[in-house]
Design a protein around this motif. Structure first.
Motif, PDB file in Angstrom:
ATOM      1  N   ARG A   1     -39.187  52.098-112.568  1.00  0.00           N
ATOM      2  CA  ARG A   1     -37.853  52.694-112.599  1.00  0.00           C
ATOM      3  C   ARG A   1     -37.213  52.717-111.229  1.00  0.00           C
ATOM      4  N   GLY A   2     -35.898  52.455-111.222  1.00  0.00           N
ATOM      5  CA  GLY A   2     -35.165  52.596-109.973  1.00  0.00           C
ATOM      6  C   GLY A   2     -34.683  54.022-109.792  1.00  0.00           C
ATOM      7  N   ALA A   3     -34.391  54.688-110.915  1.00  0.00           N
ATOM      8  CA  ALA A   3     -33.891  56.053-110.832  1.00  0.00           C
ATOM      9  C   ALA A   3     -34.469  56.874-111.975  1.00  0.00           C
ATOM     10  N   PRO A   4     -35.225  57.912-111.723  1.00  0.00           N
ATOM     11  CA  PRO A   4     -35.676  58.293-110.396  1.00  0.00           C
ATOM     12  C   PRO A   4     -36.717  57.309-109.863  1.00  0.00           C
ATOM     13  N   ASN A   5     -36.668  57.100-108.591  1.00  0.00           N
ATOM     14  CA  ASN A   5     -37.630  56.198-107.977  1.00  0.00           C
ATOM     15  C   ASN A   5     -38.760  57.023-107.378  1.00  0.00           C
ATOM     16  N   TRP A   6     -39.934  56.908-107.967  1.00  0.00           N
ATOM     17  CA  TRP A   6     -41.054  57.738-107.518  1.00  0.00           C
ATOM     18  C   TRP A   6     -41.816  57.121-106.368  1.00  0.00           C
ATOM     19  N   GLN A   7     -41.549  55.856-106.093  1.00  0.00           N
ATOM     20  CA  GLN A   7     -42.400  55.177-105.121  1.00  0.00           C
ATOM     21  C   GLN A   7     -41.883  55.317-103.705  1.00  0.00           C
ATOM     22  N   PRO A   8     -42.820  55.346-102.767  1.00  0.00           N
ATOM     23  CA  PRO A   8     -42.395  55.282-101.374  1.00  0.00           C
ATOM     24  C   PRO A   8     -41.757  53.919-101.131  1.00  0.00           C
TER      25      PRO A   8
ATOM     26  N   GLU B   1     -42.547  51.634 -99.180  1.00  0.00           N
ATOM     27  CA  GLU B   1     -43.514  50.560 -99.028  1.00  0.00           C
ATOM     28  C   GLU B   1     -44.648  50.743-100.027  1.00  0.00           C
ATOM     29  N   PRO B   2     -45.197  49.623-100.518  1.00  0.00           N
ATOM     30  CA  PRO B   2     -46.301  49.737-101.474  1.00  0.00           C
ATOM     31  C   PRO B   2     -47.600  50.081-100.736  1.00  0.00           C
ATOM     32  N   ASP B   3     -47.647  51.229-100.118  1.00  0.00           N
ATOM     33  CA  ASP B   3     -48.813  51.632 -99.348  1.00  0.00           C
ATOM     34  C   ASP B   3     -49.745  52.492-100.198  1.00  0.00           C
ATOM     35  N   ILE B   4     -50.686  53.129 -99.548  1.00  0.00           N
ATOM     36  CA  ILE B   4     -51.660  53.916-100.318  1.00  0.00           C
ATOM     37  C   ILE B   4     -50.975  55.050-101.077  1.00  0.00           C
ATOM     38  N   GLY B   5     -49.868  55.543-100.541  1.00  0.00           N
ATOM     39  CA  GLY B   5     -49.127  56.593-101.230  1.00  0.00           C
ATOM     40  C   GLY B   5     -48.596  56.110-102.578  1.00  0.00           C
ATOM     41  N   ALA B   6     -48.121  54.871-102.612  1.00  0.00           N
ATOM     42  CA  ALA B   6     -47.615  54.314-103.865  1.00  0.00           C
ATOM     43  C   ALA B   6     -48.740  54.222-104.893  1.00  0.00           C
ATOM     44  N   LYS B   7     -49.928  53.841-104.405  1.00  0.00           N
ATOM     45  CA  LYS B   7     -51.063  53.725-105.329  1.00  0.00           C
ATOM     46  C   LYS B   7     -51.461  55.097-105.853  1.00  0.00           C
ATOM     47  N   MET B   8     -51.401  56.101-104.965  1.00  0.00           N
ATOM     48  CA  MET B   8     -51.752  57.455-105.401  1.00  0.00           C
ATOM     49  C   MET B   8     -50.750  57.958-106.438  1.00  0.00           C
ATOM     50  N   ILE B   9     -49.479  57.683-106.176  1.00  0.00           N
ATOM     51  CA  ILE B   9     -48.453  58.114-107.126  1.00  0.00           C
ATOM     52  C   ILE B   9     -48.683  57.425-108.474  1.00  0.00           C
ATOM     53  N   TYR B  10     -48.981  56.144-108.423  1.00  0.00           N
ATOM     54  CA  TYR B  10     -49.218  55.415-109.662  1.00  0.00           C
ATOM     55  C   TYR B  10     -50.418  55.976-110.427  1.00  0.00           C
ATOM     56  N   HIS B  11     -51.545  56.112-109.749  1.00  0.00           N
ATOM     57  CA  HIS B  11     -52.755  56.497-110.478  1.00  0.00           C
ATOM     58  C   HIS B  11     -52.757  57.966-110.878  1.00  0.00           C
TER      59      HIS B  11
ATOM     60  N   ALA C   1     -44.360  65.229-103.971  1.00  0.00           N
ATOM     61  CA  ALA C   1     -44.249  66.117-102.805  1.00  0.00           C
ATOM     62  C   ALA C   1     -45.509  66.005-101.951  1.00  0.00           C
ATOM     63  N   LEU C   2     -46.682  66.023-102.598  1.00  0.00           N
ATOM     64  CA  LEU C   2     -47.934  65.979-101.848  1.00  0.00           C
ATOM     65  C   LEU C   2     -48.132  64.628-101.165  1.00  0.00           C
ATOM     66  N   VAL C   3     -47.846  63.546-101.899  1.00  0.00           N
ATOM     67  CA  VAL C   3     -48.025  62.217-101.316  1.00  0.00           C
ATOM     68  C   VAL C   3     -47.051  62.020-100.156  1.00  0.00           C
ATOM     69  N   ASP C   4     -45.859  62.577-100.274  1.00  0.00           N
ATOM     70  CA  ASP C   4     -44.876  62.418 -99.210  1.00  0.00           C
ATOM     71  C   ASP C   4     -45.100  63.387 -98.053  1.00  0.00           C
ATOM     72  N   GLY C   5     -46.153  64.183 -98.136  1.00  0.00           N
ATOM     73  CA  GLY C   5     -46.544  64.927 -96.953  1.00  0.00           C
ATOM     74  C   GLY C   5     -46.321  66.429 -96.963  1.00  0.00           C
ATOM     75  N   ALA C   6     -45.847  66.991 -98.078  1.00  0.00           N
ATOM     76  CA  ALA C   6     -45.725  68.450 -98.117  1.00  0.00           C
ATOM     77  C   ALA C   6     -47.125  69.049 -97.948  1.00  0.00           C
ATOM     78  N   ASP C   7     -47.232  70.130 -97.198  1.00  0.00           N
ATOM     79  CA  ASP C   7     -48.547  70.732 -96.966  1.00  0.00           C
ATOM     80  C   ASP C   7     -48.984  71.594 -98.139  1.00  0.00           C
ATOM     81  N   GLY C   8     -48.012  72.071 -98.886  1.00  0.00           N
ATOM     82  CA  GLY C   8     -48.352  72.876-100.056  1.00  0.00           C
ATOM     83  C   GLY C   8     -47.238  72.805-101.074  1.00  0.00           C
ATOM     84  N   VAL C   9     -47.580  73.139-102.317  1.00  0.00           N
ATOM     85  CA  VAL C   9     -46.575  73.196-103.375  1.00  0.00           C
ATOM     86  C   VAL C   9     -46.795  74.488-104.124  1.00  0.00           C
ATOM     87  N   MET C  10     -45.722  75.184-104.445  1.00  0.00           N
ATOM     88  CA  MET C  10     -45.874  76.300-105.370  1.00  0.00           C
ATOM     89  C   MET C  10     -44.823  76.197-106.461  1.00  0.00           C
TER      90      MET C  10
END
Ligand code: SF4
Ligand code: SF4
Ligand code: FES
Lengths: 281, 142
Positions: free
Chosen positions: A188-195, A197-207, B54-63
């Motif tokens: 999805r483009g909107a809302p776009n959940w991905q960072p 860049e397709p970095d480890i954060g994107a993988k965490m969001i996906y999984h 929020a957590l992946v983007d770096g927030a230290d906590g969520v409530m």
């Protein structure tokens, strides 16, 4: 008892289903024209072609992916996990019970190319489909389980280690019966959940996102990890949630065609594990 | 001197906890300024993706705080949310997120004092954990 006898009965059954018009099509396993040693999904429409169906220890793929959205009655050669996937699809109203004829195959577990049981199959305790129209029993003894994989700790390092291996190819999503959204949240483009860049954060969001979408719906077929070319242990995350839901809400996905998944409903008396002021595991 | 203090994203239900925060303010209750409040129409509106993101983007906590069970403006939003949050927390803990980074609670519109108490407690718990290192790097400025 053996695969050969089961295969023989399966072919006879499918031939008569097609001949008598009970089903228009059979979705099952067959030999691949390209690869040997693994069964691939095939469809059979003519009674005389029923002999192309195979049943052996390499019928690995989850066939529940192939029946959604079909018109007319399809017969499905179903391992217990496939039958559970079908039952879930029916409960989630993705499939009409009248449009599917479930051939429940008693299952000894499927194996890897080297003959050892697949990880998901080694952990599986159901030999028989919970829901079926016909059943073909007579499976052989279960296969030897491979050495215990490091089941162990749930740590940030373990999670990061699995994520490092992932290449975000989305094969696991494509293989899973439960991932039937027309547009996945990852596309999805909107809302776009991905960072960006397709970095480890994107993988965490996906999984993590996928695990939440499968929470209480996973039928533990293992298709996601069997299909992964990078050897990511995807199931351990979802499994922890599946076990939690079973013990907290007494719900096990795909055991019948009526019960809604645990997260689509609630009870006024639900507990609050992990909540503020409650036991913080 | 330790300059670091946590950034905590707080999803508050409009009908209860958000008003509870307001009451804490008008009542001149002191609580740490670490929460960044996001107003939502109901705790049931809180998509687990909000928290994961929020957590992946770096927030230290969520409530997340909503109406007490039985008091939801939409009757059952918080009851669906209760299961979702319990499951999400289990998942996050499995993935190695410290249990004390993620908090769920109920605060009504009349519980200004409780709101301040919870925020104090949450901030303390998250501060004790240090910065969120989930993706390996440190947290950015939010
Ligand atoms: S199949 Fe494996 S590599 Fe591909 S997205 Fe899934 S976990 Fe990642
Ligand atoms: S998440 Fe994996 S194990 Fe669970 S149903 Fe989907 S493919 Fe099967
Ligand atoms: S309206 Fe407050 S939790 Fe639903």
């Amino acid at each position: 008892m053996s695969f050969e006898l089961q295969e023989k009965s399966l072919r006879e059954l499918c031939e008569s289903l097609l001949r008598d018009g009970v089903a228009e099509i059979v979705v099952g396993f067959g030999e691949s024209a390209f690869a040997s040693g693994i069964a691939v999904p095939i469809t059979v429409k003519k009674p005389e072609d029923a002999a192309k169906l195979s049943w052996n220890s390499r019928c690995v793929p989850s066939l529940a992916r192939y029946i959604a959205g079909r018109k007319g009655v399809a017969a499905l050669v179903a391992k217990p996990c496939d039958a559970r996937a079908v039952a879930s699809l029916i409960a989630e109203r993705q499939l009409d019970r009248d449009n599917i004829y479930i051939i429940g195959m008693e299952c000894a577990g499927m194996t890897d190319a080297d003959g050892s049981a697949l990880a998901a199959c080694a952990e599986c305790s159901s030999r028989r489909a919970p829901v079926f129209d016909s059943e073909i029993t007579g499976a052989p003894e279960a296969f030897d389980a491979p050495d215990e994989r490091s089941a162990g700790e749930n740590s940030a390092d373990r999670f990061r280690g699995e994520m490092d291996k992932c290449i975000l190819c989305f094969s696991c999503r494509q293989a899973c019966y439960g991932c039937y959204c027309e547009t996945c949240f990852m596309d999805r483009g909107a809302p776009n959940w991905q960072p960006s860049e397709p970095d480890i954060g994107a993988k965490m969001i996906y999984h993590l996102g996928r695990a939440m979408h499968l929470a209480g719906r996973c039928v533990e077929c293992g298709a996601c990890e069997n299909v992964c070319a990078s050897g990511v242990n995807i199931r351990y995350l979802i499994k922890s949630v599946t076990d939690f839901i079973e013990c907290e809400y007494g719900f096990h996905a795909g055991m019948d065609t009526k019960t809604l998944p645990a997260l689509q409903t609630y009870s006024a008396s639900d507990g609050e594990p992990g909540f503020w002021g409650k036991n913080n595991e | 001197m330790n300059a670091w203090t946590p950034v905590i994203v707080a999803f508050l239900c409009n009908w209860c906890s958000y008003a509870g925060a307001d009451l804490a303010g008008t009542g001149r209750q002191q609580y740490p300024p670490n929460i960044r409040i996001i107003r939502v129409p109901c705790s049931g509106r809180v998509n687990p993706m909000f928290i994961i993101k929020a957590l992946v983007d770096g927030a230290d906590g969520v409530m997340v705080s909503g109406c007490h069970p039985g008091d939801c403006h939409y009757l059952a939003g918080n009851l669906y949310a209760r299961r979702r949050f319990a499951v999400l927390k289990k998942l996050l803990v499995t993935a190695g997120v410290e249990p004390d980074r993620v908090h769920f609670t109920w605060v009504s519109a009349s519980e200004g004092t409780r709101f301040a108490e919870v925020v104090r407690g949450v901030t303390e718990a998250v501060t004790a954990l240090g910065p969120n290192k989930m993706t390996g790097g440190g947290a950015g400025e939010l």
